[in-house]
Design a protein around this motif. Structure first.
Motif, short mmCIF file in Angstrom:
data_model
loop_
_atom_site.label_atom_id
_atom_site.label_comp_id
_atom_site.label_asym_id
_atom_site.label_seq_id
_atom_site.Cartn_x
_atom_site.Cartn_y
_atom_site.Cartn_z
N GLN A 154 5.75 2.92 7.26
CA GLN A 154 6.20 3.61 6.06
C GLN A 154 5.70 2.95 4.77
N THR A 155 5.93 1.66 4.65
CA THR A 155 5.52 0.95 3.42
C THR A 155 4.78 -0.33 3.80
N PRO A 156 3.55 -0.21 4.27
CA PRO A 156 2.81 -1.40 4.72
C PRO A 156 2.38 -2.29 3.56
N THR A 157 2.39 -3.59 3.82
CA THR A 157 1.87 -4.56 2.85
C THR A 157 0.58 -5.19 3.35
N SER A 208 -16.74 1.84 2.05
CA SER A 208 -16.26 3.04 1.38
C SER A 208 -14.89 3.44 1.91
N ALA A 209 -14.71 3.37 3.23
CA ALA A 209 -13.45 3.78 3.85
C ALA A 209 -12.30 2.87 3.48
N THR A 210 -12.58 1.59 3.23
CA THR A 210 -11.52 0.62 2.95
C THR A 210 -11.29 0.40 1.46
N LEU A 211 -11.94 1.16 0.63
CA LEU A 211 -11.82 0.97 -0.81
C LEU A 211 -10.38 1.15 -1.29
N PHE A 212 -9.65 2.05 -0.63
CA PHE A 212 -8.26 2.32 -1.04
C PHE A 212 -7.29 1.25 -0.54
N LEU A 213 -7.77 0.29 0.23
CA LEU A 213 -6.90 -0.72 0.83
C LEU A 213 -6.96 -2.05 0.11
N GLU A 214 -7.60 -2.09 -1.05
CA GLU A 214 -7.85 -3.37 -1.71
C GLU A 214 -6.62 -3.99 -2.35
N ASP A 215 -5.52 -3.24 -2.43
CA ASP A 215 -4.31 -3.81 -3.03
C ASP A 215 -3.43 -4.49 -1.98
N MET A 216 -3.95 -4.67 -0.77
CA MET A 216 -3.15 -5.26 0.29
C MET A 216 -3.99 -6.24 1.09
N ASP A 217 -3.33 -7.01 1.94
CA ASP A 217 -4.04 -7.95 2.82
C ASP A 217 -4.69 -7.16 3.95
N LEU A 218 -6.00 -7.35 4.10
CA LEU A 218 -6.74 -6.66 5.15
C LEU A 218 -7.24 -7.68 6.18
N TYR A 219 -6.92 -7.45 7.43
CA TYR A 219 -7.37 -8.30 8.53
C TYR A 219 -8.30 -7.49 9.42
N LEU A 220 -9.32 -8.14 9.93
CA LEU A 220 -10.27 -7.48 10.82
C LEU A 220 -10.16 -8.09 12.22
N GLY A 276 -18.49 -8.90 -4.58
CA GLY A 276 -17.37 -9.33 -5.41
C GLY A 276 -16.08 -8.61 -5.12
N ARG A 277 -15.98 -7.96 -3.98
CA ARG A 277 -14.73 -7.31 -3.60
C ARG A 277 -13.77 -8.32 -2.99
N ARG A 278 -12.52 -7.97 -2.97
CA ARG A 278 -11.52 -8.83 -2.36
C ARG A 278 -11.85 -9.02 -0.89
N ALA A 279 -12.01 -10.25 -0.47
CA ALA A 279 -12.41 -10.54 0.90
C ALA A 279 -11.24 -10.31 1.86
N PRO A 280 -11.53 -9.96 3.10
CA PRO A 280 -10.46 -9.85 4.09
C PRO A 280 -9.67 -11.15 4.23
N MET A 305 0.84 -1.18 0.00
CA MET A 305 0.00 0.00 0.00
C MET A 305 0.88 1.23 0.00
N THR A 306 0.64 2.14 -0.90
CA THR A 306 1.43 3.35 -0.97
C THR A 306 0.99 4.33 0.11
N CYS A 307 1.86 5.30 0.38
CA CYS A 307 1.51 6.34 1.34
C CYS A 307 0.31 7.13 0.86
#
Length: 259
Positions: free
Chosen positions: A22-25, A83-95, A116-120, A1-3
């Protein structure tokens, strides 16, 4: 995920960055309990993998968002989280959800899959009944203030002195009542989610083996359960226990992805 992506996500007042990577994945989204705030997750960033950005959900109607009306329907809250997490779809998201937050996290997973979004990459459910379980003491949101105070004291998560002062008591009960209404008017979609679920609860909590099995049946993927010392708010005294469960999930997913 970019800054830039992180900065874009944080423009939404629903998200709060706990520390900065700084550069989270990967990212962890912390979902507080009913009446709770993002301060529940302060200090957690020091125990997470160095490439993992910790974000906490800032429910409206409390602390910095005191003047914002709280959500009273799960669908409205989930829509805003998506809506808030839309910008985080290029990375692994954990809840990670504690109590009410666990059910919010599950609803988010369901809706992401339905769209059809990338699941957590995984969901940690802490001190929570499963989605289709109705508590014996429901409904709670329509109770009197005195009855709500009794509920809080029974959970042992709110200092009694706060509830004795009328001014601070109102600040606690107003968002709490809205949160319970959100939960008690929510009907989950049918069927399990595809994201792995790791469940954790205190040995002095009221959760039963049926509750644990309910979570086990709520995923088609990996499920693990852990019992730790403490009650409903075990993580207030021992947050490391919850963080260890979370990091275990992250590492297990990374191991699976590289096999």
């Amino acid at each position: 995920m970019t800054c830039l992506a992180l900065a874009s996500a944080l423009r939404n007042p629903l998200l709060y960055a706990v520390g900065r990577v700084q550069t989270p994945t990967a990212a962890v989204l912390g979902l507080p309990h009913a009446g709770g705030t993002c301060r529940l997750f302060r200090g957690w960033e020091r125990l997470l993998p160095q490439d993992t950005q910790l974000l906490a959900l800032r429910y409206p109607g409390r602390e910095a968002r005191l003047t914002h009306a709280p959500f009273r329907r799960m669908s409205d809250l989930v829509e805003q989280i998506l809506s808030a997490t839309l910008f985080l779809e290029d990375m692994d998201l954990y809840l990670f959800g504690h109590s009410m937050g666990a059910l919010v996290g599950y609803a988010v997973c369901q809706e992401m899959e339905a769209r059809g979004r990338r699941a957590p990459s995984g969901l940690v459910v802490s001190s929570s009944r499963p989605p289709w379980s109705v508590p014996d003491n429901a409904p709670i949101h329509s109770r009197s203030d005195a009855s709500l105070c009794e509920e809080l004291l029974a959970l042992d998560g709110t200092p009694p002195e706060i509830l004795k002062d009328p001014a601070t008591r109102d600040l606690v009960l107003s968002p709490l009542r809205a949160d319970y209404e959100l939960l008690e008017t929510w009907t989950p979609m049918e069927g399990p989610i595809d994201s792995p679920i790791h469940e954790i609860h205190g040995d002095a909590d009221t959760l039963t083996e049926d509750d644990v099995n309910g979570w086990r049946c709520s995923t088609t993927s990996d499920f693990r359960s852990r019992t730790v010392p403490g009650g409903h708010f075990y993580l207030s005294d021992s947050p490391a226990l919850a963080i260890h469960c979370l990091t275990d999930l992250i590492r297990s997913r990374r191991t699976t992805d590289h096999q």
